[in-house]
Design a protein around this motif. Structure first.
Motif, PDB file in Angstrom:
ATOM      1  N   PHE A  56      19.568   2.095  46.678  1.00  0.00           N
ATOM      2  CA  PHE A  56      20.637   2.983  46.273  1.00  0.00           C
ATOM      3  C   PHE A  56      20.396   4.385  46.823  1.00  0.00           C
ATOM      4  O   PHE A  56      19.327   4.955  46.637  1.00  0.00           O
ATOM      5  N   GLN A  57      21.384   4.908  47.553  1.00  0.00           N
ATOM      6  CA  GLN A  57      21.353   6.258  48.113  1.00  0.00           C
ATOM      7  C   GLN A  57      20.038   6.586  48.836  1.00  0.00           C
ATOM      8  O   GLN A  57      19.353   7.555  48.512  1.00  0.00           O
ATOM      9  N   PRO A  58      19.669   5.809  49.832  1.00  0.00           N
ATOM     10  CA  PRO A  58      18.405   6.090  50.527  1.00  0.00           C
ATOM     11  C   PRO A  58      18.403   7.441  51.227  1.00  0.00           C
ATOM     12  O   PRO A  58      17.338   8.052  51.396  1.00  0.00           O
ATOM     13  N   GLU A  59      19.584   7.910  51.616  1.00  0.00           N
ATOM     14  CA  GLU A  59      19.631   9.195  52.318  1.00  0.00           C
ATOM     15  C   GLU A  59      19.176  10.347  51.433  1.00  0.00           C
ATOM     16  O   GLU A  59      18.611  11.340  51.915  1.00  0.00           O
ATOM     17  N   THR A  60      19.423  10.230  50.126  1.00  0.00           N
ATOM     18  CA  THR A  60      18.974  11.310  49.239  1.00  0.00           C
ATOM     19  C   THR A  60      17.453  11.335  49.130  1.00  0.00           C
ATOM     20  O   THR A  60      16.857  12.413  48.968  1.00  0.00           O
ATOM     21  N   VAL A  61      16.825  10.182  49.228  1.00  0.00           N
ATOM     22  CA  VAL A  61      15.367  10.139  49.192  1.00  0.00           C
ATOM     23  C   VAL A  61      14.800  10.685  50.492  1.00  0.00           C
ATOM     24  O   VAL A  61      13.816  11.433  50.494  1.00  0.00           O
ATOM     25  N   ARG A  62      15.412  10.325  51.609  1.00  0.00           N
ATOM     26  CA  ARG A  62      14.968  10.884  52.891  1.00  0.00           C
ATOM     27  C   ARG A  62      15.096  12.411  52.886  1.00  0.00           C
ATOM     28  O   ARG A  62      14.215  13.129  53.399  1.00  0.00           O
ATOM     29  N   THR A  63      16.172  12.913  52.302  1.00  0.00           N
ATOM     30  CA  THR A  63      16.360  14.368  52.207  1.00  0.00           C
ATOM     31  C   THR A  63      15.256  15.007  51.383  1.00  0.00           C
ATOM     32  O   THR A  63      14.754  16.091  51.715  1.00  0.00           O
ATOM     33  N   GLU A  64      14.857  14.346  50.291  1.00  0.00           N
ATOM     34  CA  GLU A  64      13.779  14.878  49.469  1.00  0.00           C
ATOM     35  C   GLU A  64      12.457  14.899  50.227  1.00  0.00           C
ATOM     36  O   GLU A  64      11.673  15.862  50.119  1.00  0.00           O
TER      37      GLU A  64
END
Length: 254
Positions: A56-64
């Motif tokens: 779920f929402q892997p891009e938000t983890v990459r951003t973090e």
């Protein structure tokens, strides 16, 4: 030693407002996400090989990861069917399970003291479970039951005729030796092949324990603060009760 952090799920029970939902590993406590806490403590413990299982929402983890300026490569593996059970997420990281060395399998949604991780990684190659004997009874905790120091059950619901001499809550972290990790991957693959991909991965760990093909030791972490965050009141309790008890993080030099 390799750490696999399971962070693919939706976290629906957390009841985040519509349009504001994000992976639970990005929950912040004292200005630091759970993900950053995981990475800092793993590195301080000498575990630099980290695999993130996302969905779920892997891009938000990459951003973090970019925001925190993490200096080491973190391998990311995606489970596109993150709406199913964590067994499928573990299956997507089968390569990381089976490429050699001891493997840590860790839930991402846990706020914990470094003493928890120290108990998990201590010593030479070993299969290890963590048990907290101070737990609230009920249907939610995953119970770990021992008889003569041997695991005899790992489940939320216990059979009424189960014989054991020690009971506690299983912390959502497991350590597997190389050959044990391979067997675990085989059991998980069997779940997926037989249409049980919607099951929690603890069921596969339970099967591994009960087939007695591998020897496990158990580290007692009773007294060390930790909490798995599933519900809104868990966030409140984590902030009010657990966070003040945590030892300050000692970051390894970057």
């Amino acid at each position: 030693m390799r750490a696999i952090i399971l962070a693919a799920g939706l976290g629906l029970r957390l009841q985040q407002p519509a349009g504001e939902q994000f992976p639970k590993c990005l929950l912040q406590f004292d200005g630091m996400t759970l993900l950053e806490r995981h990475l800092q403590m793993l590195e301080a413990a000498g575990v630099e090989d980290v695999v993130l299982a996302l969905g779920f929402q892997p891009e938000t983890v990459r951003t973090e990861l970019k925001r925190m300026g993490w200096p080491r490569d973190v391998e990311i593996v995606l489970n596109p069917r993150y709406d199913l059970g964590s067994v499928l997420t573990v299956h997507t990281v089968a390569d990381a399970l089976t490429r050699g060395g001891d493997v840590l399998v860790m839930d991402a949604d846990v706020l914990y003291d470094e003493r928890i991780l120290s108990a998990l990684v201590a010593g030479e190659t070993v299969n290890r479970l963590l048990i907290d004997r101070d737990f609230e009874t009920g249907d939610e905790p995953v119970k770990l039951c021992l008889k003569d120091s041997v695991p005899v059950e790992l489940r939320k619901q216990l059979a009424v005729n189960l014989e054991y001499d020690t009971i506690g809550e299983s912390v959502g972290f497991f350590r597997f030796r190389e050959e044990t990790a391979r067997r675990f991957a085989e059991i998980v693959a069997g779940y997926v092949d037989s249409g049980r991909a919607n099951m929690p991965h603890e069921e596969a760990v339970r099967d591994l324990l009960l087939e007695r093909s591998q020897v496990f030791d158990t580290a007692d972490v009773t007294g060390a603060p930790w909490i798995e965050i599933d519900f809104p009141n868990d966030v409140e309790r984590a902030t009010r009760e657990i966070l003040p008890q945590l030892q300050p993080l000692v970051s390894a030099p970057r």
